[in-house]
Design a protein around this motif. Sequence first.
Motif, PDB file in Angstrom:
ATOM      1  N   LYS B  72       6.410  57.268  31.149  1.00 12.72           N
ATOM      2  CA  LYS B  72       6.783  57.884  32.435  1.00 12.72           C
ATOM      3  C   LYS B  72       6.409  56.967  33.592  1.00 12.72           C
ATOM      4  N   ASN B  75       8.580  53.929  33.744  1.00 17.71           N
ATOM      5  CA  ASN B  75       9.894  54.310  34.259  1.00 17.71           C
ATOM      6  C   ASN B  75       9.875  54.448  35.770  1.00 17.71           C
ATOM      7  N   MET B  76       8.832  55.132  36.242  1.00 18.08           N
ATOM      8  CA  MET B  76       8.732  55.357  37.672  1.00 18.08           C
ATOM      9  C   MET B  76       8.604  54.056  38.438  1.00 18.08           C
ATOM     10  N   SER B  77       7.743  53.184  37.962  1.00 15.61           N
ATOM     11  CA  SER B  77       7.549  51.944  38.716  1.00 15.61           C
ATOM     12  C   SER B  77       8.761  51.031  38.579  1.00 15.61           C
ATOM     13  N   GLN B  78       9.472  51.180  37.459  1.00 13.10           N
ATOM     14  CA  GLN B  78      10.707  50.406  37.309  1.00 13.10           C
ATOM     15  C   GLN B  78      11.745  50.870  38.308  1.00 13.10           C
ATOM     16  N   GLY B  79      11.872  52.188  38.444  1.00  7.97           N
ATOM     17  CA  GLY B  79      12.816  52.753  39.390  1.00  7.97           C
ATOM     18  C   GLY B  79      12.551  52.280  40.803  1.00  7.97           C
ATOM     19  N   GLU B  80      11.251  52.151  41.107  1.00  7.91           N
ATOM     20  CA  GLU B  80      10.915  51.706  42.444  1.00  7.91           C
ATOM     21  C   GLU B  80      11.274  50.250  42.683  1.00  7.91           C
ATOM     22  N   GLU B  82      13.415  48.449  40.994  1.00  4.24           N
ATOM     23  CA  GLU B  82      14.751  48.052  40.575  1.00  4.24           C
ATOM     24  C   GLU B  82      15.628  47.659  41.767  1.00  4.24           C
ATOM     25  N   ASP B  83      15.467  48.381  42.866  1.00  4.62           N
ATOM     26  CA  ASP B  83      16.300  48.084  44.023  1.00  4.62           C
ATOM     27  C   ASP B  83      15.930  46.734  44.619  1.00  4.62           C
ATOM     28  N   LYS B  86      15.891  42.379  40.258  1.00  2.00           N
ATOM     29  CA  LYS B  86      16.296  42.644  38.882  1.00  2.00           C
ATOM     30  C   LYS B  86      15.343  41.915  37.949  1.00  2.00           C
TER      31      LYS B  86
END
Lengths: 89, 93
Positions: B72, B75-80, B82-83, B86
């Motif tokens: 989790k 995922n969360m830190s990736q989502g942050e 990602e923008d 890459k």
Amino acid sequence: MTTPGEMSEADQIKTFKDFLTQYNKLSELCFNDCVHDFTSRKLRSSEDKCTVNCMEKYLRTNQRVSQRFHEFQMIANENMLALAQKSPN
Amino acid sequence: MAMPQMDPAKLQLVQELEIEMMSDMYNRLVTACHRKCIPLKYHEPELGKGESVCLDRCVAKYLDVHERIGKKLSNMSQGESEDLTKVNIPEKK
């Protein structure tokens, strides 16, 4: 590097530190769980027995948790290896 | 599993951190399972059967939770991030 079977000084200090930490933790735990009566200066025999049992039981607990933990570690490592072999990058 | 292209000094630092974090996690695991599975009455030094089974399950569940939360969190830190950039996703099971 150190010769196999022999610990470096840093490792020995680390082991000693871990031991002392464990010692302190055990004293705190068993004191809190076993000693409730302060009407006497001396440890009661029941308190003494309780603390000794507490210590031994904790060590056995640690041993068992350690066994299970390493089993899970092994499985996780195997999975990781299998994954790495499937998709080398 | 390991991060690619890193100088050895940094890699060692990361590995040391990983070991330290593992042993911290292990200590918390022992404390948690001891608290949850071992009653405060220390009548005997041996582990009882029920206590042993409880410990086994406790370890499994704890590690399960650990893994879930790890997923989790990443995922969360990736989502942050990602923008922003890459980055290649660190493969982790």
